[in-house]
Design a protein around this motif. Sequence first.
Motif, PDB file in Angstrom:
ATOM      1  N   TYR A 117       0.735  -6.060  -0.996  1.00 47.90           N
ATOM      2  CA  TYR A 117       1.433  -5.911   0.284  1.00 47.90           C
ATOM      3  C   TYR A 117       1.199  -4.517   0.862  1.00 47.90           C
ATOM      4  O   TYR A 117       0.835  -4.365   2.036  1.00 47.90           O
ATOM      5  N   TRP A 118       1.401  -3.470   0.066  1.00 49.95           N
ATOM      6  CA  TRP A 118       1.339  -2.106   0.586  1.00 49.95           C
ATOM      7  C   TRP A 118      -0.097  -1.685   0.893  1.00 49.95           C
ATOM      8  O   TRP A 118      -0.334  -0.952   1.855  1.00 49.95           O
ATOM      9  N   LEU A 119      -1.056  -2.156   0.102  1.00 51.22           N
ATOM     10  CA  LEU A 119      -2.452  -1.868   0.405  1.00 51.22           C
ATOM     11  C   LEU A 119      -2.872  -2.518   1.714  1.00 51.22           C
ATOM     12  O   LEU A 119      -3.592  -1.913   2.533  1.00 51.22           O
ATOM     13  N   THR A 120      -2.416  -3.731   1.939  1.00 55.63           N
ATOM     14  CA  THR A 120      -2.749  -4.426   3.188  1.00 55.63           C
ATOM     15  C   THR A 120      -2.156  -3.715   4.394  1.00 55.63           C
ATOM     16  O   THR A 120      -2.824  -3.534   5.419  1.00 55.63           O
ATOM     17  N   THR A 121      -0.904  -3.294   4.293  1.00 56.63           N
ATOM     18  CA  THR A 121      -0.280  -2.620   5.434  1.00 56.63           C
ATOM     19  C   THR A 121      -0.904  -1.256   5.686  1.00 56.63           C
ATOM     20  O   THR A 121      -0.997  -0.800   6.824  1.00 56.63           O
ATOM     21  N   ASN A 122      -1.385  -0.571   4.626  1.00 57.38           N
ATOM     22  CA  ASN A 122      -2.081   0.700   4.825  1.00 57.38           C
ATOM     23  C   ASN A 122      -3.416   0.500   5.538  1.00 57.38           C
ATOM     24  O   ASN A 122      -3.783   1.289   6.420  1.00 57.38           O
ATOM     25  N   VAL A 123      -4.144  -0.535   5.165  1.00 56.75           N
ATOM     26  CA  VAL A 123      -5.414  -0.826   5.824  1.00 56.75           C
ATOM     27  C   VAL A 123      -5.177  -1.201   7.283  1.00 56.75           C
ATOM     28  O   VAL A 123      -5.933  -0.792   8.180  1.00 56.75           O
ATOM     29  N   TRP A 124      -4.132  -1.967   7.543  1.00 57.58           N
ATOM     30  CA  TRP A 124      -3.794  -2.330   8.931  1.00 57.58           C
ATOM     31  C   TRP A 124      -3.478  -1.066   9.744  1.00 57.58           C
ATOM     32  O   TRP A 124      -3.954  -0.911  10.870  1.00 57.58           O
ATOM     33  N   THR A 125      -2.673  -0.184   9.172  1.00 56.55           N
ATOM     34  CA  THR A 125      -2.311   1.051   9.872  1.00 56.55           C
ATOM     35  C   THR A 125      -3.542   1.911  10.140  1.00 56.55           C
ATOM     36  O   THR A 125      -3.678   2.492  11.232  1.00 56.55           O
ATOM     37  N   MET A 126      -4.442   1.991   9.178  1.00 54.74           N
ATOM     38  CA  MET A 126      -5.651   2.784   9.349  1.00 54.74           C
ATOM     39  C   MET A 126      -6.520   2.223  10.475  1.00 54.74           C
ATOM     40  O   MET A 126      -7.004   2.965  11.332  1.00 54.74           O
ATOM     41  N   GLY A 127      -6.718   0.904  10.489  1.00 57.62           N
ATOM     42  CA  GLY A 127      -7.505   0.297  11.557  1.00 57.62           C
ATOM     43  C   GLY A 127      -6.847   0.416  12.912  1.00 57.62           C
ATOM     44  O   GLY A 127      -7.520   0.673  13.927  1.00 57.62           O
ATOM     45  N   GLN A 128      -5.533   0.243  12.952  1.00 58.18           N
ATOM     46  CA  GLN A 128      -4.797   0.368  14.206  1.00 58.18           C
ATOM     47  C   GLN A 128      -4.898   1.791  14.760  1.00 58.18           C
ATOM     48  O   GLN A 128      -5.081   1.998  15.959  1.00 58.18           O
ATOM     49  N   GLN A 129      -4.806   2.773  13.881  1.00 57.64           N
ATOM     50  CA  GLN A 129      -4.899   4.165  14.305  1.00 57.64           C
ATOM     51  C   GLN A 129      -6.312   4.517  14.757  1.00 57.64           C
ATOM     52  O   GLN A 129      -6.487   5.265  15.722  1.00 57.64           O
ATOM     53  N   MET A 130      -7.321   3.996  14.079  1.00 55.50           N
ATOM     54  CA  MET A 130      -8.695   4.233  14.506  1.00 55.50           C
ATOM     55  C   MET A 130      -8.943   3.674  15.901  1.00 55.50           C
ATOM     56  O   MET A 130      -9.640   4.290  16.720  1.00 55.50           O
ATOM     57  N   TYR A 131      -8.363   2.526  16.194  1.00 61.90           N
ATOM     58  CA  TYR A 131      -8.503   1.941  17.532  1.00 61.90           C
ATOM     59  C   TYR A 131      -7.850   2.826  18.587  1.00 61.90           C
ATOM     60  O   TYR A 131      -8.422   3.064  19.661  1.00 61.90           O
TER      61      TYR A 131
END
Length: 430
Positions: free
Chosen positions: A239-253
């Motif tokens: 769960y936490w790894l997935t949400t970190n990857v989502w946050t990273m991609g969202q921030q890169m955008y």
Amino acid sequence: MDTIASLFSFITTPVSWVIVQFHTVYGAIFGPDTGWAWGLSIVSLVILIRICLIPLFVKQIKATRAMQTLQPEMKKIQERYKNDKQRQSEEMMKLYKESGTNPLSSCLPILAQSPFFFALYHVLNGIASGQTIGVINQPLLESARKAHIFGAPLAAKFKDGADTIHALGASVVDVRVVTVVMIVMMSASQFYTQRQLMTKNVDTTVKTPFMQQQKMLMYVFPIMFAVFGINFPVGVLVYWLTTNVWTMGQQMYVIHNNPTPGSKAQEAYLERLGKHVTQHGKVRRRSEKTIIKAIVTKGRDRNEFERKFINGLSKAGLAAQADGSVVRSESQVVVESEDGTTTTTTATATATAARRQQPKRQTKAQRQSGPKQEAGESEPAISLAKPEEPQDAKPAAAKQRSQPGAGTRSKAQSGQRKGGPQRPKSPSKK
């Protein structure tokens, strides 16, 4: 951790219900007892929660932009109270209160999803202990206990003993390796996300307490995840790894398309935007118009990158408008050369060239002798002889002198009275 998770047990039932619904879909594809079915169910739960948090993320972006508009005022406060840190902090807090901004707004998404995180931890902890929880009944409980991700059960932890891990049908080595790899990936993704924010999307010309806080979190959060990760079940790590990857991609955008003014990301973005606008002569998207509109509105308060962008448009014969559009700034003139090729120049450039081709200033002798003759034309001969007067001119002049009163004017001009007694001369001194 168990005590904290029990505080959020009121949303355990909704979270378990969502997981069961996704498990039904993925179970039909990969099999109900596989780790893919249960692992993808947890990943889908994360995606669903983050989609629901998008309005909160938009609010976070607006709050961050509001903080950026206060950067000039913050800089003034820093310069005014540079020797008094306490007064500087008080003035900063006063500015935040007056503008209605909150420097802790960047933590809102993390705080909002914390209840779901602890609820999921409570569900997986119940699966590890063999207790039904929420809508997960006994058959679903047995299926979840059989599910493994790369050989590690969903409910297994790094600190679990050999007996507990063997009861879940796995080996200690598999659980330790999988949990360590996931903890490292989780901490690394968190560190990269914070570092990307600090190095690319922050205005480094102004140092605020908010920036210091972000810099501290860049190192604190990965350490926290590494320490607490050994107590998380494998499912929570997913769960936490997935949400970190989502946050990273969202921030890169966001950094790529809507960077912070004054940051390195804005410099790169305006370079890309300037190349496209000068090449096509127009703006593509509404977000680009919004950014250009904000730059035009700033006027003299533009930073170095924004001034460079406006100057680049001017050199290309373009002008940014108040509504965010771009138009041609000058009328174009088509100039055709002798060989038949045509070149397009602006009216300003043509006028500048005309000013540069003005003739040199003439001397006094050249101005008296008249304009220069063009090459190839012969100058007329200048005669030094006195021009002959017409014969009728002499009698006319004599007639004019013979008229009465012709000489009176000259006498009057010399100081004599017209008619009457003349003024006596003053006696001379002997």
